[in-house]
Each structure stands twice: as structure tokens, then as C-alpha cells.
Write an enzyme that holds these catalytic residues in place. Structure first.
Site, short mmCIF file in Angstrom:
data_model
loop_
_atom_site.label_atom_id
_atom_site.label_comp_id
_atom_site.label_asym_id
_atom_site.label_seq_id
_atom_site.Cartn_x
_atom_site.Cartn_y
_atom_site.Cartn_z
N TYR A 143 0.84 -1.21 0.00
CA TYR A 143 0.00 0.00 0.00
C TYR A 143 0.87 1.27 0.00
O TYR A 143 1.70 1.44 0.91
CB TYR A 143 -0.88 -0.08 1.25
CG TYR A 143 -1.57 1.17 1.72
CD1 TYR A 143 -2.43 1.89 0.89
CD2 TYR A 143 -1.41 1.61 3.04
CE1 TYR A 143 -3.07 3.02 1.36
CE2 TYR A 143 -2.05 2.73 3.52
CZ TYR A 143 -2.88 3.45 2.68
OH TYR A 143 -3.52 4.56 3.14
N ASP A 228 -1.31 -5.73 9.51
CA ASP A 228 -2.40 -4.80 9.17
C ASP A 228 -3.54 -5.64 8.59
O ASP A 228 -3.42 -6.18 7.48
CB ASP A 228 -1.87 -3.78 8.15
CG ASP A 228 -2.91 -2.72 7.80
OD1 ASP A 228 -4.12 -3.02 7.88
OD2 ASP A 228 -2.53 -1.59 7.44
N ILE A 230 -6.74 -4.72 8.03
CA ILE A 230 -7.84 -3.79 7.74
C ILE A 230 -8.87 -4.39 6.78
O ILE A 230 -10.03 -4.01 6.79
CB ILE A 230 -7.26 -2.45 7.21
CG1 ILE A 230 -8.35 -1.39 7.04
CG2 ILE A 230 -6.52 -2.60 5.91
CD1 ILE A 230 -7.82 0.01 6.76
N LYS A 270 -12.77 -0.10 5.82
CA LYS A 270 -13.04 -0.95 4.66
C LYS A 270 -14.20 -1.91 4.92
O LYS A 270 -15.11 -2.01 4.11
CB LYS A 270 -11.78 -1.75 4.29
CG LYS A 270 -10.51 -0.95 4.26
CD LYS A 270 -10.50 0.10 3.16
CE LYS A 270 -9.22 0.93 3.21
NZ LYS A 270 -9.17 1.96 2.19
C1 PLP Z 1 -3.41 -1.64 4.00
C2 PLP Z 1 -4.01 -0.35 4.47
N1 PLP Z 1 -3.70 0.12 5.70
C3 PLP Z 1 -4.19 1.28 6.15
C4 PLP Z 1 -5.05 2.06 5.39
C5 PLP Z 1 -5.59 3.35 5.96
O1 PLP Z 1 -6.89 3.17 6.38
P1 PLP Z 1 -7.68 4.17 7.36
O2 PLP Z 1 -8.76 4.79 6.55
O3 PLP Z 1 -8.27 3.30 8.43
O4 PLP Z 1 -6.72 5.15 7.90
C6 PLP Z 1 -5.41 1.61 4.12
C7 PLP Z 1 -6.29 2.41 3.26
O5 PLP Z 1 -6.43 2.22 2.07
C8 PLP Z 1 -4.87 0.37 3.65
O6 PLP Z 1 -5.18 -0.10 2.44
#
Ligand code: PLP
Length: 467
Positions: A143, A228, A230, A270
């Protein structure tokens, strides 16, 4: 006049990933007002199930109006300022996280720190785990926001773990060792590995074997693992998601010192599709990290009305279970639409089972096997085809020609149109290749004809001579 931080460029805002967003903002597609505009396919946003959240809000007006048992909660919420967060919210969050992981692991609300999104969670963890000039190893492609989140303000360095297409970008033992050696060559002390599971941009979950490689490596080097997770609730197909805690628990690491080296980052941006609410968290087995991160969270708290609203939504288990199931179904359908639309255009993707995007192989469309050619193709797709997709180089991919294409931030009709645009584009390339080949063919044919004539003339001449 200004600080070094204010003028340094490690924020990464100038990458093509962010430039594409700017181009889109200058000319955004709209079905009625701007039908030839750019379609945004570079944004990992989940808009597919917002209607479910909206209907929950409509049927729970008391919560939205901050009322509980006929009593207003306004004063309580407006004055609440404990940086450890609303206990009710933290309780609901750990239950929600456990549910996503099939209740194979339990989470303790006391080990949770609330942050303003995963962005803040990742940075806070870097502040807790590493000094400026120390390094974290990250599998590529990763990312693009990590260059900002992990490095910019903390001074921490990222050393890539190079993964490639021959094994579908899986993390191997040798890739981990090579990255470690590379860090040593650069004189950087390695403090940990950060994995993204499920992966952004691959849209795949990590296998148990990969997780075991990462765990063995981190145990051996005595370093941290940040996972991570998410996208953990977006897994819409098999194989199922395995959290780092589950993998480590299965290795009987729960009662060892290493348990304190495992940290999870999560967010509702997400899975629930609410990035604007800025709800993220760190889950750590390390008490000192929890204490430090809690103090640091003062710089990026989640507002109390957001915590209150979401704790009510998450407490409605019937709703959240139905939401997660329905959302995964919708994601799967969309992913299938994208994959078949691309296949119809003769373009292939890495097989995926999670996330809001596909990792698309456009190597065949490159003029040459270089990142310059990837940029050329990206610019053409952005400006001539009208699609903002993200080039692999912005994800630090080592092979030119891969692109991340998002599918969950638009309507079905817009996705269909984007697929039509891609097909027309690929057809036009094929057509011009055919024309070029035909031209070459006719040039070589006419050359052959004149050559034959010449050979004939020559042989005729020779024969004449012979006579
Ligand atoms: C792998 C990853 N980590 C962190 C984030 C950041 O997310 P947040 O909106 O919770 O700050 C994203 C956003 O696209 C992501 O894809």
C-alpha cells in the site's frame, strides 16, 4: 525558515498513485454531467453496502439523536474526554474482531488502543517499536500510504521484501532473508516485519505457510510482527482468512515472550465502509506498547459521538452478521464482474479472494518491459481511456506492467462502462498491431515480390548468359 519535516518529500504525495486522484478530480466522470470524464478506479473504498448501514440508522433514530431510554446523551458525550475511549465501544470492537476471525481467537478490550483510522495506528506503532533510522521489512507490492504512515514523521525506514509473479507474490523464506541482508548492507537495524493480510493491492489472504515463514523469521531474528488486517472482513471466497494471532497460537507461542512481539492494526474504514468516521485501532499483547500508544492516541482520537454511534451499531449482532455476509456476497459479485469484463478484453488478473480491488496483469500491453513503459501505459489509460487505475510501481512492485483496479467504489453501470472502455482500448491496440503487421507484411511481400523479380531477372540473366 521551515523545519526539515515540513519540506522533506518522504510523504509520498507526489507518487502516480496520488497524481491519478488529482487528474480524476479535475475531470470526474458523471453519468449525466460528464459522461466522458475519468472513472475513479484508484480508490479502495467500499460503497457496496452503505444502504444497509443507512437503513439501520433510519430504524434507530434514538441512537442518531443521542437518546437512550428517552434521556438525552448529549451532555455526557460532548464532555467525555477519556483518551482510553468509551469502554462499551471497545467491548463491541473486540467482539466484532473475534467474529470476523470465526471466534477462533479472543481479544481483550484492555489490549486495544483506539486511533483515528489505521493510518494513525500504523504510525503510532512505528513510534512505539522503532527509533528513527531503524527499519521495518515489508513484502512488495505494498500500500503506497505506508511510505507516509510508517516513515514520514517517525524517521523509520522501509526495506522491501521482494515478492514476484512466479509464485503469485507469496512471501518466501529466501525473500525474507534477502531483505534482512539488504537492511544490514544499508546499515539499518531491523525492528520488525509488517504484513498486510489480506493484501492491498493483491486482494489475497496469506496462507498458513506464508504466515509460518514470517513467524519463524521474526522469532529467529527477535523482531516484531505488525499485521495490518484492515481488509479481514472483506474475504469473500476461500481460502479463509487466518489472523496472525491464530497462526501464532497454533504454534503455541501464546505463553512465550514472543507473544509480546505481535501487534494487529485494524479499522472500520473498509469492512464497514466508513473511512470518514476515522475509526482505527491497535491490538497488542505488549503492555508497554499499549500504555505508550494510549498516551500517543491523544493526537488522533475518535470523537465520542462516533464511538457512541458505532458501539450501538456493532452491539446489534443480528445486523452486523447480516451486514458482513451480504457485503461479502456483493464484493464477490463485483469482483467477478471485473474479472470477466477484463477477460473479455483479453486482460488477466491475479486470482483473488478478498479486498476491494484486483491486481491486474497488463504486461502484454507494455511497449517494453520497463517502468517507463508502465508509466506511458498508465498515462494513456488515465488521459485517453478515462480510467484512473494505479500502476504497480507506486506499490513498489518490482515487475513492470501490473496495475491495481478497484471495483467497490462505483455503481454496477459505471463498472460496466469502465470495462467497455478497457475493451475498446485493448481492441484499438490489437488493431494498430494488426495494421503494423499488415504493413510489415505488405512491405515484406512487396520486398519479396521485387526480390523474386530480381532473383528471376538474375537467374534469367544467368540463363541468358548460359545460353
Ligand atoms: C493496508 C491499508 N492500511 C491502512 C489504510 C488506511 O486506512 P484508514 O482509513 O483506516 O486510515 C489503508 C487504506 O487504504 C490500507 O489499504
Amino acid at each position: 525558515m521551515l523545519s526539515r519535516k515540513a519540506i522533506c518529500d518522504s510523504h509520498g504525495q507526489d507518487s502516480s498513485y496520488f497524481n491519478g486522484w488529482q487528474e480524476y478530480e479535475n475531470n470526474p466522470y458523471d453519468e449525466v454531467r460528464n459522461p466522458t470524464g475519468i472513472i475513479q478506479m484508484g480508490l479502495a473504498e467500499n460503497q457496496l453496502s452503505l444502504d444497509l448501514v443507512e437503513s439501520w440508522l433510519a430504524s434507530n433514530p434514538d441512537v442518531v439523536g443521542f437518546k437512550k431510554n428517552e434521556r438525552s446523551m448529549f451532555r455526557e458525550l460532548v464532555l467525555f474526554q477519556d483518551y482510553r475511549g468509551l469502554p462499551a465501544f471497545k467491548n463491541e470492537l473486540v467482539e466484532f474482531m473475534a467474529e470476523i476471525r470465526g471466534n477462533k481467537v479472543k481479544f481483550d478490550p484492555n489490549k486495544l488502543v483506539l486511533t483515528a483510522g489505521s493510518t494513525s495506528a500504523n504510525e503510532t506503532l512505528m513510534f512505539c517499536l522503532a527509533e528513527p533510522g531503524e527499519a521495518f521489512l515489508l513484502p512488495t507490492p505494498y500500500y503506497p500510504g505506508f511510505d507516509r504512515d510508517l516513515k514520514w514523521r517517525t524517521g523509520v525506514e522501509i526495506v522491501p521484501i521482494h515478492c514476484s509473479s512466479w509464485n503469485h507474490f507469496k512471501v518466501t523464506e529466501s525473500a525474507l532473508e534477502e531483505a534482512y541482508e539488504q537492511a544490514q548492507k544499508l546499515d539499518l537495524k531491523v525492528k520488525g516485519v509488517l504484513i498486510t493480510n489480506p493484501s492491498n493491492p493483491l486482494g489475497t489472504t496469506m496462507s498458513r505457510e506464508e504466515l509460518n515463514h514470517v513467524i519463524s523469521f521474526a522469532v529467529d531474528k527477535e523482531i516484531h510482527i505488525v499485521s495490518d488486517e484492515i481488509y479481514s472482513g472483506t474475504v469473500f471466497d476461500s481460502p479463509s482468512f487466518i489472523s496472525i494471532t491464530e497462526a501464532a497460537k497454533n504454534r503455541n507461542l501464546e505463553n512465550t515472550d514472543f507473544w509480546k512481539h505481535i501487534h494487529i492494526v485494524y479499522s472500520l474504514s473498509k469492512d464497514l465502509g466508513v473511512p470518514g468516521f476515522r475509526v482505527g485501532m491497535i491490538y497488542s499483547n505488549n503492555e508497554t506498547v499499549i500504555a505508550a500508544a494510549t498516551k500517543m492516541s491523544s493526537f488522533g482520537l475518535i470523537s465520542s459521538q462516533t464511538q457512541y454511534l458505532l458501539s450501538n451499531i456493532l452491539a446489534d449482532r443480528k445486523f452486523t452478521r447480516n451486514y458482513m455476509m451480504e457485503n461479502q456476497k456483493r464484493l464477490k459479485k463485483r469482483q467477478e464482474m471485473l474479472v470477466s469484463g477484463l477477460e473479455n478484453a483479453g486482460v488477466w488478473c491475479l486470482q483473488s479472494n478478498a479486498g476491494l480491488f484486483c491486481w491486474v496483469d497488463m504486461r502484454e500491453l507494455l511497449e517494453s518491459d520497463t517502468f517507463e513503459a508502465e508509466m506511458e501505459l498508465w498515462k494513456k489509460i488515465l488521459c485517453e481511456v478515462g480510467l484512473n487505475i494505479s500502476p504497480g510501481s507506486s506499490f513498489h512492485c518490482t515487475e513492470p506492467g501490473w496495475f491495481r483496479v478497484c471495483f467497490a467504489n462505483m455503481s454496477k453501470e459505471t463498472l460496466k462502462l469502465s470495462m467497455q472502455r478497457i475493451k475498446d482500448f485493448v481492441d484499438s491496440i490489437d488493431q494498430s498491431k494488426d495494421n503494423r503487421n499488415n504493413l510489415q507484411f505488405s512491405v515484406s511481400n512487396s520486398r519479396r515480390r521485387s526480390l523474386t523479380k530480381w532473383v528471376f531477372q538474375l537467374s534469367f540473366f544467368d540463363r541468358e548468359k548460359d545460353r
